[in-house]
Design an enzyme around this catalytic site. Sequence first.
Site, mmCIF file in Angstrom:
data_model
loop_
_atom_site.group_PDB
_atom_site.id
_atom_site.type_symbol
_atom_site.label_atom_id
_atom_site.label_comp_id
_atom_site.label_asym_id
_atom_site.label_seq_id
_atom_site.Cartn_x
_atom_site.Cartn_y
_atom_site.Cartn_z
ATOM 1 N N CYS A 210 6.898 4.717 14.445
ATOM 2 C CA CYS A 210 7.009 3.642 13.454
ATOM 3 C C CYS A 210 8.271 3.812 12.616
ATOM 4 O O CYS A 210 8.831 2.828 12.128
ATOM 5 C CB CYS A 210 5.772 3.612 12.561
ATOM 6 S SG CYS A 210 5.398 5.172 11.734
ATOM 7 N N HIS A 494 2.409 6.358 7.646
ATOM 8 C CA HIS A 494 2.748 5.225 8.505
ATOM 9 C C HIS A 494 3.757 4.331 7.793
ATOM 10 O O HIS A 494 3.650 4.100 6.582
ATOM 11 C CB HIS A 494 1.482 4.429 8.844
ATOM 12 C CG HIS A 494 1.718 3.322 9.817
ATOM 13 N ND1 HIS A 494 2.135 3.534 11.106
ATOM 14 C CD2 HIS A 494 1.582 1.971 9.679
ATOM 15 C CE1 HIS A 494 2.249 2.371 11.733
ATOM 16 N NE2 HIS A 494 1.921 1.404 10.876
#
Length: 526
Positions: A210, A494
């Site tokens: 990510c 994240h």
Amino acid sequence: MSTPENARDILFGGESGQIPDALTSLRPRGESLDTTCTHVSKALADPSRSTELKTKYKTVVAWYARKAEQAVSQPPAKRRRTAAPTCDICHLTLPRPFVCLSCSFAGCWTGEHVTSHLADFGHPFCVDTKSGSLFCLECDDFVYGATFEDLYLSTTLMVEENQTRFQVSKRVREPYHPWIPNNEETTSLKNTTVVPCQGCRGLLNLGQTCFLNVILQSFIHNPLLRNYFLGDRHNSRLCKHTDCTCCEMDSLFTEVAFSSVTFLAIDHWCCAQIYSTSTVPFGPTSFLSTTWKVSAEMSGYAQQDAHEFFITALNQIHGTCRGSTNISCNCIVHQTFAGQLQSEVTCERCGNVTRTVDPMLDISLELRDPGIEKEITLAGCLRRYTKREKLGREYSCTKCAKPTHEAVRRLSIRKLPPVLSFQFKRFEHKTVSKGTPQKIDTPVRFPVAINMAPYTTLAVPNNDETITPPGPDAMYEYDLFAVINHEGQMENGHYTNFARFQDEVWSLTFSRDPHSIFIYDLKLCE
């Protein structure tokens, strides 16, 4: 007044400075040439005055475009040495001249010499040779005119065509001719559906990637990078580099913005079916593989820091980009992100000021206690960043040659880049022993537009006086187009990305579901 002879010859004279009168306009036939300035409209209404303005405008724009193109395409040893224009008032060299459109005057903007010339002689307009921006004295601002926008695009394009040579055949580039549909084609287009081309395509998470996806999405929505790579300024089929990050960027824009490309070879030409409504997620496996090969610290399956990858990607694009040099680099990275920071250290014992200028690609801001402001904002972080502060170490003054603790430092932005990137330092060591760092989860408020004038060197004096920087506010205003968030702690987390397209904010979340793209109204996000 007039420019020195060498400057006049460079800007307005000589065979190399002549521009053909007939230039192909990039505006379709029949479209109105409107303008936001009544003074420009009045000048263009007079045929003789209009011809004079257009000819002068094309000449000065072509001079800078030719200079910039030669700096990229020609090695330093083969470049023609020419004297740079100088300001006719302060006689300083002008790396970015502002030229009067009524005479041969070239002056500097910082010292307001060009605006003084316009006011003294009653000349209404001047032009920035780099950007082609038109300044109107009566409006006291830069103004937009579709006619001059067309002239700027067609002139710079013509210079690029004349300077560009193919790597294989050494032929001159084919001239650009705009497509103007005839009556039959216009009738056919009425029954067609317009396909959007805004790059709304998700990126697959390849396993804790990510950090890579959010940076790539911010690159995709960067208008300068988008125009560069979609304009075929770097062609992966002709590149001779191995493990080239620029080639990966070229392929990325092809896959995301133009997600379905089919070539049909007919004799010596090809037609491309480049628009597609496909939103099938794209996996940047090749980009990730190239990153692992060229950067050992980013390789492996562990979680990485998005900011570290951002700097790594910029360095790799710079290293493989056309026009890359170690001094005064003209690559797309430095044209887009490069600015300058100025550090001033004042010795309070003798009053000596030492100034240091350093290059920057982004600005790192600390999340300190906001004090009376009650909440942390981007503007507050910038005020603290440019605030005078005592040096926490012993300083050796070059004038009085004595070590002292009585020294004050102040940072300011000496040169603003076209695209400004901020990074918030969200990790801190709360113990004296410098143990495990902890994340600062304090929210930060930031606007959709910001004026950077108060934080520039011109507006930050040695004392605490408030100085208004020269020029209109539009020169210092920035619009927000991408935000990267991190959720989690140091060991895990994240990244998500918010990217702007026109008046919409797209939430491009990179999770197990690559189709998780949400659209928000920009007004609701303010």
